[in-house]
Design a protein around this motif. Structure first.
Motif, PDB file in Angstrom:
ATOM      1  N   LYS A  59       0.837  -1.200   0.000  1.00 51.65           N
ATOM      2  CA  LYS A  59       0.000   0.000   0.000  1.00 51.65           C
ATOM      3  C   LYS A  59       0.873   1.252   0.000  1.00 51.65           C
ATOM      4  N   GLU A  60       0.345   2.310  -0.589  1.00 54.52           N
ATOM      5  CA  GLU A  60       1.115   3.550  -0.718  1.00 54.52           C
ATOM      6  C   GLU A  60       1.513   4.117   0.641  1.00 54.52           C
ATOM      7  N   GLU A  61       0.599   4.031   1.622  1.00 57.02           N
ATOM      8  CA  GLU A  61       0.913   4.582   2.947  1.00 57.02           C
ATOM      9  C   GLU A  61       1.962   3.751   3.682  1.00 57.02           C
ATOM     10  N   ASP A  62       2.139   2.492   3.272  1.00 61.89           N
ATOM     11  CA  ASP A  62       3.144   1.639   3.895  1.00 61.89           C
ATOM     12  C   ASP A  62       4.492   1.743   3.206  1.00 61.89           C
ATOM     13  N   LEU A  63       4.499   2.173   1.962  1.00 60.73           N
ATOM     14  CA  LEU A  63       5.718   2.142   1.154  1.00 60.73           C
ATOM     15  C   LEU A  63       6.828   3.013   1.745  1.00 60.73           C
ATOM     16  N   VAL A  64       6.456   4.128   2.353  1.00 62.29           N
ATOM     17  CA  VAL A  64       7.474   5.053   2.887  1.00 62.29           C
ATOM     18  C   VAL A  64       8.095   4.521   4.181  1.00 62.29           C
ATOM     19  N   HIS A  65       7.528   3.454   4.751  1.00 60.86           N
ATOM     20  CA  HIS A  65       8.024   2.943   6.037  1.00 60.86           C
ATOM     21  C   HIS A  65       8.736   1.595   5.920  1.00 60.86           C
ATOM     22  N   ASP A 123      22.138   3.708  -3.444  1.00 60.23           N
ATOM     23  CA  ASP A 123      20.775   4.212  -3.260  1.00 60.23           C
ATOM     24  C   ASP A 123      19.787   3.091  -3.567  1.00 60.23           C
ATOM     25  N   ILE A 124      18.695   3.050  -2.814  1.00 63.47           N
ATOM     26  CA  ILE A 124      17.653   2.056  -3.050  1.00 63.47           C
ATOM     27  C   ILE A 124      16.295   2.733  -3.001  1.00 63.47           C
ATOM     28  N   SER A 125      15.431   2.375  -3.922  1.00 62.59           N
ATOM     29  CA  SER A 125      14.078   2.923  -3.966  1.00 62.59           C
ATOM     30  C   SER A 125      13.108   1.800  -4.277  1.00 62.59           C
ATOM     31  N   ALA A 126      11.846   2.024  -3.947  1.00 63.14           N
ATOM     32  CA  ALA A 126      10.823   0.995  -4.157  1.00 63.14           C
ATOM     33  C   ALA A 126       9.568   1.617  -4.763  1.00 63.14           C
ATOM     34  N   GLU A 127       8.973   0.881  -5.698  1.00 59.54           N
ATOM     35  CA  GLU A 127       7.684   1.247  -6.283  1.00 59.54           C
ATOM     36  C   GLU A 127       6.765   0.031  -6.190  1.00 59.54           C
ATOM     37  N   SER A 128       5.500   0.279  -5.907  1.00 56.27           N
ATOM     38  CA  SER A 128       4.599  -0.858  -5.752  1.00 56.27           C
ATOM     39  C   SER A 128       3.155  -0.454  -5.987  1.00 56.27           C
ATOM     40  N   ARG A 129       2.378  -1.429  -6.434  1.00 58.74           N
ATOM     41  CA  ARG A 129       0.934  -1.286  -6.577  1.00 58.74           C
ATOM     42  C   ARG A 129       0.274  -2.535  -6.013  1.00 58.74           C
ATOM     43  N   VAL A 130      -0.740  -2.308  -5.205  1.00 58.99           N
ATOM     44  CA  VAL A 130      -1.419  -3.433  -4.568  1.00 58.99           C
ATOM     45  C   VAL A 130      -2.022  -4.346  -5.634  1.00 58.99           C
ATOM     46  N   GLY A 131      -1.697  -5.642  -5.531  1.00 57.16           N
ATOM     47  CA  GLY A 131      -2.225  -6.629  -6.462  1.00 57.16           C
ATOM     48  C   GLY A 131      -1.466  -6.745  -7.760  1.00 57.16           C
ATOM     49  N   GLN A 132      -0.477  -5.858  -7.986  1.00 59.47           N
ATOM     50  CA  GLN A 132       0.268  -5.889  -9.239  1.00 59.47           C
ATOM     51  C   GLN A 132       1.747  -6.219  -9.045  1.00 59.47           C
ATOM     52  N   GLY A 133       2.292  -5.919  -7.881  1.00 62.67           N
ATOM     53  CA  GLY A 133       3.685  -6.264  -7.645  1.00 62.67           C
ATOM     54  C   GLY A 133       4.528  -5.112  -7.125  1.00 62.67           C
ATOM     55  N   THR A 134       5.797  -5.403  -6.904  1.00 62.55           N
ATOM     56  CA  THR A 134       6.731  -4.441  -6.331  1.00 62.55           C
ATOM     57  C   THR A 134       8.037  -4.450  -7.114  1.00 62.55           C
ATOM     58  N   ARG A 135       8.646  -3.277  -7.207  1.00 62.01           N
ATOM     59  CA  ARG A 135       9.930  -3.168  -7.901  1.00 62.01           C
ATOM     60  C   ARG A 135      10.919  -2.408  -7.027  1.00 62.01           C
ATOM     61  N   PHE A 136      12.079  -3.011  -6.810  1.00 62.93           N
ATOM     62  CA  PHE A 136      13.180  -2.368  -6.093  1.00 62.93           C
ATOM     63  C   PHE A 136      14.284  -2.025  -7.094  1.00 62.93           C
ATOM     64  N   VAL A 137      14.802  -0.811  -6.995  1.00 66.23           N
ATOM     65  CA  VAL A 137      15.907  -0.368  -7.845  1.00 66.23           C
ATOM     66  C   VAL A 137      17.073   0.011  -6.942  1.00 66.23           C
ATOM     67  N   ILE A 138      18.212  -0.668  -7.133  1.00 66.71           N
ATOM     68  CA  ILE A 138      19.397  -0.433  -6.305  1.00 66.71           C
ATOM     69  C   ILE A 138      20.526   0.074  -7.190  1.00 66.71           C
ATOM     70  N   SER A 139      21.067   1.233  -6.851  1.00 70.98           N
ATOM     71  CA  SER A 139      22.201   1.805  -7.588  1.00 70.98           C
ATOM     72  C   SER A 139      23.453   1.698  -6.733  1.00 70.98           C
ATOM     73  N   MET A 140      24.494   1.116  -7.288  1.00 73.03           N
ATOM     74  CA  MET A 140      25.744   0.902  -6.567  1.00 73.03           C
ATOM     75  C   MET A 140      26.912   1.515  -7.335  1.00 73.03           C
ATOM     76  N   PRO A 141      27.829   2.220  -6.649  1.00 74.48           N
ATOM     77  CA  PRO A 141      29.012   2.722  -7.343  1.00 74.48           C
ATOM     78  C   PRO A 141      29.919   1.577  -7.775  1.00 74.48           C
ATOM     79  N   TYR A 142      30.714   1.821  -8.810  1.00 75.52           N
ATOM     80  CA  TYR A 142      31.614   0.766  -9.297  1.00 75.52           C
ATOM     81  C   TYR A 142      32.697   0.443  -8.283  1.00 75.52           C
ATOM     82  N   SER A 143      33.065   1.415  -7.461  1.00 69.35           N
ATOM     83  CA  SER A 143      34.128   1.176  -6.465  1.00 69.35           C
ATOM     84  C   SER A 143      33.706   1.762  -5.136  1.00 69.35           C
ATOM     85  N   PHE A 144      33.730   0.951  -4.101  1.00 70.88           N
ATOM     86  CA  PHE A 144      33.359   1.363  -2.767  1.00 70.88           C
ATOM     87  C   PHE A 144      34.606   1.784  -2.002  1.00 70.88           C
ATOM     88  N   GLN A 145      34.615   3.029  -1.503  1.00 70.12           N
ATOM     89  CA  GLN A 145      35.729   3.533  -0.716  1.00 70.12           C
ATOM     90  C   GLN A 145      35.271   3.728   0.717  1.00 70.12           C
TER      91      GLN A 145
END
Length: 357
Positions: A291-297, A333-355
């Motif tokens: 649910k949209e109200e749950d997504l931010v938590h 960075d990580i973000s999430a998009e979702s719709r009830v009954g349709q599914g969820t998508r997580f997008v994770i962006s990672m740098p090529y080199s971690f310092q």
């Protein structure tokens, strides 16, 4: 721009204070000179010019000291009152009272104002930490109490000698599952505690991110095959420098969630692409959604968007908190998009080199 004006005002204030002190000295000298001339008219002028200058200088210093003492009588009580309120506030904070709020003019023109503002800020931050600590203890207590109640109840039921073998096995499976859930919660709490420590040390290495994702998917094959879930992979060959073990935990947690909340014969897709700033991983499913109200938590500790389902599946609400912390440690960075009954998508962006910082 605001900081520049503050610095200009600070310099002007000190210049005005210096001018005020010089003006006070000049007035004291003029007053001393006026008094000595009056006395000289009555008692006569000393024969030595050097003695005249010495008397004028000495009287000027005495008048300046007396004037500063009189001025101090008016200023000192206010300073004492401010110091008393500051000491009292520090004592209250030391005893755990973080609702301290000292009054200030808010202009920050003197050191007392800066000290008072710092104390107010410290009390506010400590109050927030105390509130978070209380919430954390409450959540941990609640999460531990549930499986313990189940274990105690079913262990008591096992004492019934008339219990059928089928029910006995069922109760034992529940006890085993709740025990496993407690163990997992303990491991996750320890992991979070380590990740949030002041200076955790990690060993980085160069590895193929696409190979790691493929290995995680293959390791979870029994789970997604059991539900008839179709898994699609679209992975570019990308090498990164990161903490391999920690990133593996990210993909395991996210894939496990997708499998858990995707119904039978659903689909899960993983995509890995190279961007200008780093690698981008997308994990998408056709699950029940959030649910949209749950997504931010969802990245908060112990938060469960679907509490009943999470409980039966053995979730503790810590998995995504660990995911978020690991991604933050890697400056990703990580973000999430979702719709009830349709599914969820997580997008994770990672740098090529971690310092490490």
């Amino acid at each position: 721009m605001r900081e520049v004006w503050k610095k200009i005002w600070f310099v002007l204030l000190h210049v005005l204070q210096s001018i005020g002190v010089l003006a006070f000295v000049a007035l004291s000298w003029m007053a001393a000179n006026f008094l000595t001339k009056t006395l000289y008219k009555v008692y006569g002028t000393p024969s030595s010019p050097y003695l005249v200058q010495m008397i004028d200088a000495l009287l000027g210093v005495i008048l300046f000291i007396l004037a500063m003492m009189v001025l101090g009588l008016f200023i000192r009580p206010r300073q004492i009152a401010m110091m008393t309120s500051i000491i009292d506030a520090m004592r209250r904070i030391a005893k755990g009272d973080f609702k301290v709020k000292l009054d200030t003019n808010g202009k920050g023109r003197n050191e007392f104002d800066k000290i008072i503002q710092s104390i107010n800020d410290m009390a506010g931050e400590l109050g927030q930490l105390e509130s978070m600590r209380q919430d954390f203890i409450s959540n941990v207590s609640h999460e531990i109490q549930s499986p313990l109640t189940s274990i105690r109840g079913f262990a008591k039921a096992l004492r019934n000698r008339d219990l059928s073998e089928e029910k006995r096995e069922h109760y034992l499976e529940i006890i085993e599952g709740e025990s496993r859930r407690l163990s997992q919660m303990s491991d996750n709490l320890l992991k979070l505690s380590y990740l949030e420590s002041d200076k955790p040390s990690f060993e980085t290495c160069r590895f193929r991110l696409d190979n790691q994702l493929r290995t995680v998917v293959l390791a979870g094959e029994p789970q997604w095959l059991a539900k008839g879930i179709q898994v699609d992979l679209d992975l570019q060959e990308i090498e990164i420098v990161a903490v391999e073990e920690l990133l593996n935990q990210v993909w395991v947690n996210l894939l496990h969630n997708s499998i858990k909340f995707t119904p039978v014969d659903g689909e899960i897709s993983l995509r890995l692409i190279a961007t200008e700033h780093g690698a981008e991983v997308t994990i998408e499913d056709t699950g029940i959604g959030i649910k949209e109200e749950d997504l931010v938590h969802i990245f908060e500790r112990f938060y469960k968007a679907d509490k009943s389902r999470n409980r039966t599946a053995g979730g503790s609400g810590l998995g995504l908190s660990i995911v978020k912390k690991i991604v933050d440690i890697h400056q990703g960075d990580i973000s999430a998009e979702s719709r009830v009954g349709q599914g969820t998508r997580f997008v994770i962006s990672m740098p090529y080199s971690f310092q490490q910082e």
